[in-house]
Write a protein that holds these residues in place. Structure first.
Motif, short mmCIF file in Angstrom:
data_model
loop_
_atom_site.label_atom_id
_atom_site.label_comp_id
_atom_site.label_asym_id
_atom_site.label_seq_id
_atom_site.Cartn_x
_atom_site.Cartn_y
_atom_site.Cartn_z
N MET A 216 3.11 -6.68 4.03
CA MET A 216 4.35 -7.14 3.42
C MET A 216 5.38 -7.57 4.46
SD MET A 216 4.64 -4.08 0.57
CE MET A 216 6.20 -4.64 -0.12
N GLY A 217 5.00 -7.46 5.74
CA GLY A 217 5.93 -7.80 6.81
C GLY A 217 6.97 -6.73 7.06
N GLU A 218 6.65 -5.50 6.65
CA GLU A 218 7.59 -4.39 6.80
C GLU A 218 7.16 -3.47 7.95
OE1 GLU A 218 10.37 -3.86 5.17
OE2 GLU A 218 10.18 -5.50 3.74
N ARG B 8 12.19 1.08 3.25
CA ARG B 8 13.15 0.34 2.44
C ARG B 8 12.53 -0.31 1.21
NH1 ARG B 8 14.59 -4.57 6.66
NH2 ARG B 8 12.52 -5.55 6.75
N VAL B 9 11.19 -0.37 1.15
CA VAL B 9 10.56 -0.94 -0.04
C VAL B 9 10.41 0.10 -1.16
CG1 VAL B 9 9.28 -2.58 1.37
CG2 VAL B 9 8.17 -0.47 0.65
N LEU B 10 10.63 1.37 -0.82
CA LEU B 10 10.54 2.43 -1.83
C LEU B 10 11.89 2.59 -2.52
CD1 LEU B 10 8.61 5.15 0.23
CD2 LEU B 10 7.67 3.69 -1.58
N LYS B 11 11.86 2.79 -3.83
CA LYS B 11 13.10 2.99 -4.56
C LYS B 11 13.77 4.30 -4.16
CE LYS B 11 11.91 0.28 -8.66
NZ LYS B 11 11.67 0.30 -10.13
N LYS B 12 12.95 5.28 -3.80
CA LYS B 12 13.48 6.55 -3.32
C LYS B 12 12.46 7.15 -2.36
CE LYS B 12 11.63 9.17 -7.26
NZ LYS B 12 11.96 10.11 -8.35
N GLU B 13 12.91 8.07 -1.53
CA GLU B 13 12.00 8.69 -0.57
C GLU B 13 10.92 9.48 -1.30
OE1 GLU B 13 14.55 12.72 0.48
OE2 GLU B 13 14.98 10.86 1.58
N ALA B 14 9.73 9.48 -0.72
CA ALA B 14 8.61 10.23 -1.30
C ALA B 14 8.49 11.57 -0.58
CB ALA B 14 7.32 9.43 -1.16
N ARG B 15 8.63 12.65 -1.32
CA ARG B 15 8.61 13.99 -0.72
C ARG B 15 7.35 14.75 -1.10
NH1 ARG B 15 14.45 16.96 -0.37
NH2 ARG B 15 15.70 15.19 0.37
#
Length: 225
Positions: free
Chosen positions: A165-167, A193-200
């Protein structure tokens, strides 16, 4: 002979109402009455049929692995390949400007038209006919699909997906540490930054927590597709 006969032969389906096939091959640049509504239907039944097919074929795959397999099949690039195999580019009705700008070869347009055709078959012949056509069209790709390709460790998969995705790679941050060694439990957040929220996620080691967080991030990205 119908101008669509060759396409119908490749699909192994003959439309009862050929105007529906014509509508499925009408780009919005040509008319306000175009294929966008059929595309909506086609996208829905395509995701259902492919989801069911891989669910039945890979009975030990996790939700995330199934999602990634489905994404590899229903993504725009794959649909555009199918559109080229079906030679639909020349059949699509374009406005003059869109045709001159290369719309006939544009992957996004070909992919949308393929979904529109599936939607047209659903309206014309019902669910069973649409499901049969989709299964036939995707059969070779389904046969080649291997769960091993989707079972790399989650951190590697996530990094590869972001690179495509170029990220940049995600960041992993330790949120907290509970307990004392050797019974510590680490809570880690995966941030991109592509995630709506951090994944914990939590794990018995920093590495295990990171892998779990990466798996959660992949699942969220697949859901947001």
């Amino acid at each position: 002979m119908s101008e669509y006969r060759s396409l119908e032969d490749k699909l192994n389906y003959q439309f009862n109402d050929e105007q529906l096939l014509g509508l499925a091959l009408t780009h919005r640049s040509f008319s306000n009455v175009n294929n966008e509504r059929l595309e909506f239907l086609g996208d829905s039944i395509l995701n259902y049929v492919i989801s069911l097919a891989i669910f039945q074929r890979f009975d030990s795959a996790s939700e995330g692995e199934l999602s990634r397999m489905r994404s590899s099949l229903v993504r725009k690039e794959t649909l555009a390949e199918i559109g080229r195999e079906l030679d639909i580019g020349e059949l699509i009705k374009f406005g003059i400007g869109e045709r001159k700008s290369g719309g006939i070869n544009r992957s996004s347009i070909l992919a949308d038209a393929v979904e529109s055709i599936f939607g047209g078959i659903l309206v014309d012949g019902g669910f069973l006919n649409a499901s049969s056509v989709i299964t036939r069209v995707f059969n070779k790709r389904l046969e080649k699909l291997s769960s091993d390709d989707f079972m790399k460790d989650p951190k590697s998969l996530l990094q590869e997906k972001l690179q495509d995705m170029g990220e940049p790679p995600p960041d992993y941050i330790i949120i907290s540490t509970k307990g004392k060694s050797p019974h510590e439990v680490f809570e880690v957040a995966c941030i991109s930054r592509v995630l709506k929220k951090e994944a914990r996620a939590e794990g018995a080691s920093k590495r295990k927590a990171e892998q779990k967080a990466a798996r959660i991030a992949l699942t969220e990205m697949d859901r947001d597709r």
